[in-house]
Design an enzyme around this catalytic site. Structure first.
Site, PDB file in Angstrom:
ATOM      1  N   LYS A 122       0.830  -1.214   0.000  1.00 54.00           N
ATOM      2  CA  LYS A 122       0.000   0.000   0.000  1.00 54.00           C
ATOM      3  C   LYS A 122       0.854   1.249   0.000  1.00 54.00           C
ATOM      4  O   LYS A 122       0.501   2.245  -0.628  1.00 54.00           O
ATOM      5  CB  LYS A 122      -0.951   0.011   1.205  1.00 54.00           C
ATOM      6  CG  LYS A 122      -2.124  -0.923   1.038  1.00 54.00           C
ATOM      7  CD  LYS A 122      -3.280  -0.521   1.938  1.00 54.00           C
ATOM      8  CE  LYS A 122      -4.473  -1.431   1.758  1.00 54.00           C
ATOM      9  NZ  LYS A 122      -5.517  -1.190   2.746  1.00 54.00           N
ATOM     10  N   LYS A 154      -4.878 -10.530  -6.705  1.00 55.27           N
ATOM     11  CA  LYS A 154      -6.211 -10.712  -6.100  1.00 55.27           C
ATOM     12  C   LYS A 154      -7.153  -9.612  -6.578  1.00 55.27           C
ATOM     13  O   LYS A 154      -6.730  -8.481  -6.850  1.00 55.27           O
ATOM     14  CB  LYS A 154      -6.114 -10.721  -4.573  1.00 55.27           C
ATOM     15  CG  LYS A 154      -5.826  -9.377  -3.953  1.00 55.27           C
ATOM     16  CD  LYS A 154      -6.243  -9.327  -2.482  1.00 55.27           C
ATOM     17  CE  LYS A 154      -5.979  -7.911  -1.987  1.00 55.27           C
ATOM     18  NZ  LYS A 154      -6.556  -7.555  -0.732  1.00 55.27           N
ATOM     19  N   LYS A 184     -10.388  -3.383  -5.427  1.00 52.25           N
ATOM     20  CA  LYS A 184     -10.801  -2.081  -5.951  1.00 52.25           C
ATOM     21  C   LYS A 184      -9.623  -1.313  -6.507  1.00 52.25           C
ATOM     22  O   LYS A 184      -9.751  -0.577  -7.473  1.00 52.25           O
ATOM     23  CB  LYS A 184     -11.409  -1.264  -4.806  1.00 52.25           C
ATOM     24  CG  LYS A 184     -12.826  -1.595  -4.574  1.00 52.25           C
ATOM     25  CD  LYS A 184     -13.626  -0.331  -4.628  1.00 52.25           C
ATOM     26  CE  LYS A 184     -15.005  -0.667  -5.059  1.00 52.25           C
ATOM     27  NZ  LYS A 184     -15.992   0.004  -4.234  1.00 52.25           N
TER      28      LYS A 184
HETATM   29  P1  AMP Z   1     -11.428  -5.358   2.782  1.00 46.14           P
HETATM   30  O1  AMP Z   1     -12.415  -4.853   1.786  1.00 46.14           O
HETATM   31  O2  AMP Z   1     -10.022  -5.231   2.324  1.00 46.14           O
HETATM   32  O3  AMP Z   1     -11.696  -4.838   4.154  1.00 46.14           O
HETATM   33  O4  AMP Z   1     -11.651  -6.929   2.852  1.00 46.14           O
HETATM   34  C1  AMP Z   1     -12.760  -7.505   3.472  1.00 46.14           C
HETATM   35  C2  AMP Z   1     -12.640  -8.995   3.470  1.00 46.14           C
HETATM   36  O5  AMP Z   1     -12.657  -9.489   2.140  1.00 46.14           O
HETATM   37  C3  AMP Z   1     -11.336  -9.526   4.084  1.00 46.14           C
HETATM   38  O6  AMP Z   1     -11.630 -10.638   4.865  1.00 46.14           O
HETATM   39  C4  AMP Z   1     -10.500  -9.913   2.909  1.00 46.14           C
HETATM   40  O7  AMP Z   1      -9.639 -10.986   3.201  1.00 46.14           O
HETATM   41  C5  AMP Z   1     -11.552 -10.352   1.902  1.00 46.14           C
HETATM   42  N1  AMP Z   1     -11.103 -10.164   0.519  1.00 46.14           N
HETATM   43  C6  AMP Z   1     -10.781  -8.990  -0.079  1.00 46.14           C
HETATM   44  N2  AMP Z   1     -10.415  -9.183  -1.374  1.00 46.14           N
HETATM   45  C7  AMP Z   1     -10.503 -10.519  -1.592  1.00 46.14           C
HETATM   46  C8  AMP Z   1     -10.275 -11.355  -2.731  1.00 46.14           C
HETATM   47  N3  AMP Z   1      -9.888 -10.862  -3.909  1.00 46.14           N
HETATM   48  N4  AMP Z   1     -10.475 -12.683  -2.585  1.00 46.14           N
HETATM   49  C9  AMP Z   1     -10.891 -13.197  -1.404  1.00 46.14           C
HETATM   50  N5  AMP Z   1     -11.126 -12.476  -0.314  1.00 46.14           N
HETATM   51  C10 AMP Z   1     -10.949 -11.150  -0.386  1.00 46.14           C
END
Ligand code: AMP
Ligand code: TRP
Length: 337
Positions: free
Chosen positions: A115, A200, A203
């Site tokens: 990041k 992965k 956004k």
């Molecule tokens: P965040 O939006 O970064 O707070 O992520 C929320 C949840 O979604 C967390 O548990 C992440 O591990 C999961 N997550 C985010 N992106 C992915 C992805 N591409 N594949 C699987 N899990 C994801």
């Protein structure tokens, strides 16, 4: 089982995508509905402050994420659902954990490196100290509720290891108190970006990378159609893009279709257009249902605000009890009344 407490957090960064959903949120709902666990889910607005943001947008996104979690199936009667900053003990415990976590531990965190590099490329780059100590706040989120189980996607593995390190150090230094939380992965803990299937879905890779959980039919279909796959030559191994699409089909519960495509591809018929159509259909089925629920739930804002307040009160009762113990163990006086 160490204990039956489940905790997870999700950032209010605009709309959820199918990576968040299949990687984490489906497990939130599943665990809630087993009846075996005490489930606690949190919209982590303090974490969203670690990168440059607009206050009005953060406020809107926080409320929207709360609504979206309910639309996905979280039930305030069965789980505690709340907003992190409404429970000030998160920030308080994060300070204490910052003092049992080493600088070296934090410098080894891949997400910070990633990041901060992304930010460095931007004009007026500002890398906050909060971005660096982000995983300490995450450990505080989990351990404030002494949770042993954390449903998250694969990308959070290193953060969870650090939570265990912090729990362990605290226990060694001040006496056995916190459990060491374990990650609970879904069947597809990592969804890859449609346009760059080596990374992965996220956004930050732009709108072509992800399918939003509440996106309209046409957008979903055109994004899936544009997904990057290999050239489909018979005899070559199936590329990451195609495997990701099959994984999505399975995540949507379409196992028979996924099996059929795998059989065809193994036999050498490597056309991806029908796979993309099947994935788009399955995702549209999911997103159109969720969109309807989101609208219905979001229509009553007074009820949403009431539920936010109620959730925070329930969470705070647990958080207060933990902080009372933690303050005693670490040599701090009791809170002022
Ligand atoms: P965040 O939006 O970064 O707070 O992520 C929320 C949840 O979604 C967390 O548990 C992440 O591990 C999961 N997550 C985010 N992106 C992915 C992805 N591409 N594949 C699987 N899990 C994801
Ligand atoms: N760091 C997590 C993410 O980006 C969000 C998060 C914050 C979290 N606190 C948490 C996840 C506690 C699980 C438990 O996805």
């Amino acid at each position: 089982m160490t204990n039956n407490i489940v905790f997870s957090g999700i950032q209010p960064t605009g709309d959820m995508h199918i990576g968040n959903y299949f990687g984490a949120v489906v497990n939130y709902v599943r665990l809630q509905n087993t009846g075996v666990y005490r489930t606690i889910y949190c919209v982590v607005d303090l974490h969203a402050m670690t990168v440059p943001y607009e206050p009005a947008v953060l406020r809107r996104n926080t409320e929207q994420m709360f609504i979206d979690l309910l639309a996905c199936g979280l039930d305030p009667e069965k789980s505690i659902v709340f907003v992190q900053s409404m429970v000030p003990e998160h920030a308080e415990l994060a300070w204490i954990f910052g003092c049992v976590c080493s600088y070296g531990d934090l410098t080894r965190q891949a997400q910070f490196k990633e990041k901060s590099e992304q930010l460095q490329g931007k004009q007026d780059a500002f890398i906050s100290a909060g971005l660096f100590t982000y995983p300490v706040l995450q450990a505080a989120d989990i351990l404030l509720y002494r949770a042993a189980h954390v449903p998250v996607g694969q990308d959070q593995k290193q953060h969870l290891e650090l939570s265990r390190t912090i729990a362990n150090r605290f226990n060694t230094q001040f006496g056995e108190y916190f459990p060491e939380p374990e990650m609970l992965a879904t069947e597809t803990p990592k969804i890859l970006a449609l346009n760059e299937p080596t990374k992965k879905m996220s956004k930050s890779l732009g709108p072509k990378s992800y399918v939003g959980l509440f996106e309209d039919e046409q957008t979903v279909r055109s994004k899936v159609r544009a997904a990057v796959t290999d050239a489909g030559e018979a005899g070559t191994p199936l590329g990451e893009g195609a495997r990701n699409l099959i994984g999505l089909l399975r995540a949507c519960g379409k196992h028979d279709q996924a099996d059929a495509f795998e059989r065809e591809y193994a036999a050498g018929n490597r056309r991806y257009a029908p796979l993309k159509d099947a994935v788009a259909d399955a995702l549209i089925e999911l997103t159109s249902g969720l969109r309807a629920r989101r609208e219905a739930i979001g229509a009553d804002r007074a009820r949403i605000r009431h539920l936010m307040q109620e959730g925070a009160e329930k969470a705070r009762a647990i958080a207060r009890a933990t902080m009372k113990d933690v303050r005693a163990l670490t040599g701090l006086p009791e809170h002022a009344q």
